[in-house]
Write an enzyme that holds these catalytic residues in place. Structure first.
Site: not given
Length: 331
Positions: A45, A81, A103, A131, A133, A172, A232
């Site tokens: 992102h 993600h 990841c 999101h 993820e 995460t 994050n």
């Protein structure tokens, strides 16, 4: 005469090992297979990174059906993600060659969720709706096997079929403190709920939040470099304000700083989300140097040495010094 300004520069900040690996995968694929290399969803992102990869020949798509038939032999990369299981299945059905840049710490959460389900537990996923993820993690399990819990209020309202057969995992990139509150609320209601085998919130998220907590008290303004869709990065702004910053602000580049609103400040906090290049941090420090007499103080709480290897098929490709500068966020 310029007013004095102390910048508390957080460390760790910026690119984490998962972001570094994902960007490397796209750059290596372009060198090995040539352009175009397709990327499903933003690889990370950050618009600067995405635009830099586009300039090198990457083409970003939201869905696999956007890849033209004449280019289906070219690689398609899945973003850091993570993706639902349906996406690689769709790629295989279309005979696409794909490279997974998920990841490894996100993949670990996928495995934790699947382990809960194998052991007969309904999975509670602590995270933010929509999101990528979260979509990817929920997509590892059959429909109905996962319930999303976004807040402590959600934790108070959910009504699982079997309160004694529950397991939780987390996105995460969450706020450590917010997540702890939700987990406490879940454990108060469901004493037998099972935690994942290892911490779900990644080391990079935790490290960046700890550095911000240390740097924030007494700051007049706390800037976080990051995109508005970066979970994050948004959490870092929240952590800064909770930890004593008079104001927190998320910016993508120096030209987004509202200079007219800043006023008379003497202490500035500065950090960067895990997908923000160091080049932009330098750009922002330079912008403040042009307006203030700047002293930089380091607020370092950890040293990060993690390194995640790229896909085996790409390990025979060598990157130039210029490539590595881009991968590391310095060009």
């Amino acid at each position: 005469m310029k007013s004095p300004l102390t910048i508390r520069l957080c460390g760790p900040r910026g690119f984490c090992a998962g972001v570094d690996r994902a960007i490397q995968i796209v750059v290596l694929a372009l060198k090995k297979y040539g352009a175009p290399v397709y990327v499903r969803h933003e690889i990370v992102h950050n618009r600067y990174v995405v635009e830099g990869l586009e300039a090198k020949g990457a083409v970003f798509v939201e869905e696999l059906n956007e890849i033209p038939a004449e280019y289906q032999a070219q690689p398609v990369v899945f973003s850091a993600h993570g993706v639902p299981k349906s996406v690689p299945a769709d790629a295989e059905a279309r005979n696409l060659f794909y490279l997974d840049a998920t990841c490894p710490l996100v993949s670990k959460v996928h495995k934790q969720a699947m382990r809960h389900e194998r052991q007969g537990r309904h999975v509670l996923l602590i995270g933010h709706a929509g999101h990528p993820e979260v979509i990817g993690t929920m997509g590892q399990l059959p429909e109905g096997a996962v319930t999303l819990v976004e807040t402590e209020a959600d934790a108070a309202l959910i009504q699982p079929e079997n309160p004694d057969a529950l397991g939780f995992v987390t996105q995460t990139t969450l706020s450590v403190d917010d997540t702890d509150g939700i987990i406490r609320a879940l454990r108060a209601r469901f004493p037998n709920i099972q935690a994942p085998a290892a911490e779900s919130i990644c080391y990079a998220t935790t490290n960046r939040q700890e550095a911000v907590k240390q740097a924030a008290p007494g700051t007049d303004l706390f800037l976080v470099v990051g995109a508005p869709n970066s979970s994050n990065s948004k959490r870092l702004v929240e952590v800064a304000e909770r930890s004593g910053a008079a104001r927190g602000l998320l910016v993508q580049r120096a030209d987004e700083i509202p200079w007219d609103e800043i006023g008379d400040i003497s202490v500035l906090g500065l950090s960067a989300g895990a997908s923000a290049p160091e080049l932009i941090v330098d750009e922002i420090i330079d912008a403040f140097r042009a307006r203030f007499d700047v002293t930089v103080e380091l607020a370092i709480t950890a040293e990060e040495t993690e390194n995640f290897p790229v896909n085996r098929v790409l390990r025979d490709v060598e990157l130039t010094t210029a490539d590595m500068a881009f991968v590391n966020g310095n060009s």
